[in-house]
Design an enzyme around this catalytic site. Structure first.
Site, PDB file in Angstrom:
ATOM      1  N   LYS A  68       0.799  -1.224   0.000  1.00  0.00           N
ATOM      2  CA  LYS A  68       0.000   0.000   0.000  1.00  0.00           C
ATOM      3  C   LYS A  68       0.835   1.280   0.000  1.00  0.00           C
ATOM      4  O   LYS A  68       0.372   2.324  -0.457  1.00  0.00           O
ATOM      5  CB  LYS A  68      -0.973   0.008   1.185  1.00  0.00           C
ATOM      6  CG  LYS A  68      -2.068  -1.045   1.073  1.00  0.00           C
ATOM      7  CD  LYS A  68      -3.071  -0.929   2.212  1.00  0.00           C
ATOM      8  CE  LYS A  68      -4.150  -1.984   2.095  1.00  0.00           C
ATOM      9  NZ  LYS A  68      -5.202  -1.830   3.127  1.00  0.00           N
ATOM     10  N   ASP A 104     -10.126   2.783   2.109  1.00  0.00           N
ATOM     11  CA  ASP A 104     -10.272   2.172   3.437  1.00  0.00           C
ATOM     12  C   ASP A 104     -10.980   3.104   4.414  1.00  0.00           C
ATOM     13  O   ASP A 104     -11.804   2.669   5.224  1.00  0.00           O
ATOM     14  CB  ASP A 104      -8.899   1.785   4.003  1.00  0.00           C
ATOM     15  CG  ASP A 104      -8.343   0.506   3.395  1.00  0.00           C
ATOM     16  OD1 ASP A 104      -9.142  -0.320   2.917  1.00  0.00           O
ATOM     17  OD2 ASP A 104      -7.113   0.336   3.419  1.00  0.00           O
TER      18      ASP A 104
END
Length: 283
Positions: A68, A104
């Site tokens: 990420k 997220d």
């Protein structure tokens, strides 16, 4: 004409439920599209994205651990939310190049929207963990006016995350402190929204449970565990036994996937089928 497609990348990747989720939505909408998963190791990231950006059918990819942050130098632009969090979990192919997003934070907040629409004179979140997921959670809750406690094994890591968060009060704690009994009178918490979040991998299949003495959890707190395998972690099971509101990891998983689905395929995910999707994911 080649069918448009997206995928999820990571190392490892076999466990990912993203293909099931996106495939389910594509089928419900009758959209021509595909969604797969590709095992990409760290040293392969740059070449992988260089190749994909030349494929006109590729709509982008979701990015899971441990990439990420590693993918960030290989995109052309980073969305402000992802830049603030310091992590990208969704890459979208556009006419202007590759754009890194983070879904997220929005996915985490989705099951809390009803509560967040209510007025509170004080909001406090205790977040277990200081890794990538905890960063998204902390930044999302800071935007909702929470005072935030970050608890990590390494207090320096917790302090570093607190230093990234602007505009709200932050506090550092250790994970161990939440496993010890707390002799404290919580008093009247009416008008207070308390949130207790496990943003670690503790409690996941193959990992030990998160050690929590519930004297550290305020009465009427919402207990939220982002782990989704198993769906009912020891933390959530104990919270339910005590009559606390519990939010499981599938809510965040589906919520963040819905944000990415719209970015990839240009249509909102068909959320009226959530119950059916949850049944598939837990079968």
């Amino acid at each position: 004409m080649t069918v448009p497609y997206a995928e999820v990348i990571g190392d490892p990747i076999a466990h990912s439920k993203s293909p099931l989720i996106h495939g389910f939505w594509l089928a419900k909408l009758g959209l021509a599209g595909e969604y797969g998963k590709t095992h990409v190791r760290g040293p392969e990231l740059e070449d992988f994205l260089a190749t994909r950006r030349t494929d006109g059918s590729w709509r982008g990819c979701n990015v899971t651990v441990p990439h990420k942050q590693a993918v960030m130098p290989f995109v052309d632009r980073i969305d402000p939310v992802a830049a603030k969090i310091g992590a990208v979990n969704t890459i979208v192919a556009t006419g202007d190049g590759l754009v890194g997003h983070n879904t997220d934070a929005a996915g985490f907040l989705e099951p809390l929207r009803g509560l967040l629409a209510e007025p509170h004179y004080y909001r406090m979140a205790r977040i277990m963990g200081a890794g990538g997921a905890a960063k998204a959670v902390a930044h999302a809750l800071a935007g909702e006016g929470f005072t935030i406690v970050i608890a990590a094994r390494n207090p320096d890591q917790a302090a570093a995350l607190c230093a990234e968060i602007d505009g709200v009060d932050t506090h550092v704690a250790t994970l161990d402190s939440f496993g010890a009994p707390l002799d404290f009178d919580w008093g009247d918490r009416s008008g207070v929204l308390d949130l207790f979040v496990n943003a670690t991998s503790l409690g996941m299949i193959g990992s030990p449970p998160l050690a929590v003495d519930f004297s550290n959890v305020p009465p009427d707190a919402v207990v939220y565990d982002i782990v989704y395998a198993p769906l009912e972690t020891a933390l959530l099971g104990e919270a339910r036994k005590r009559g606390l509101r519990a939010v499981d990891g599938l809510d965040m998983l589906i919520g963040q996937a819905a944000e990415a689905f719209c970015l990839f395929f240009g249509q909102p995910a068909p959320r009226t089928y959530d119950a059916e999707l949850r049944a598939l994911l837990t079968a």
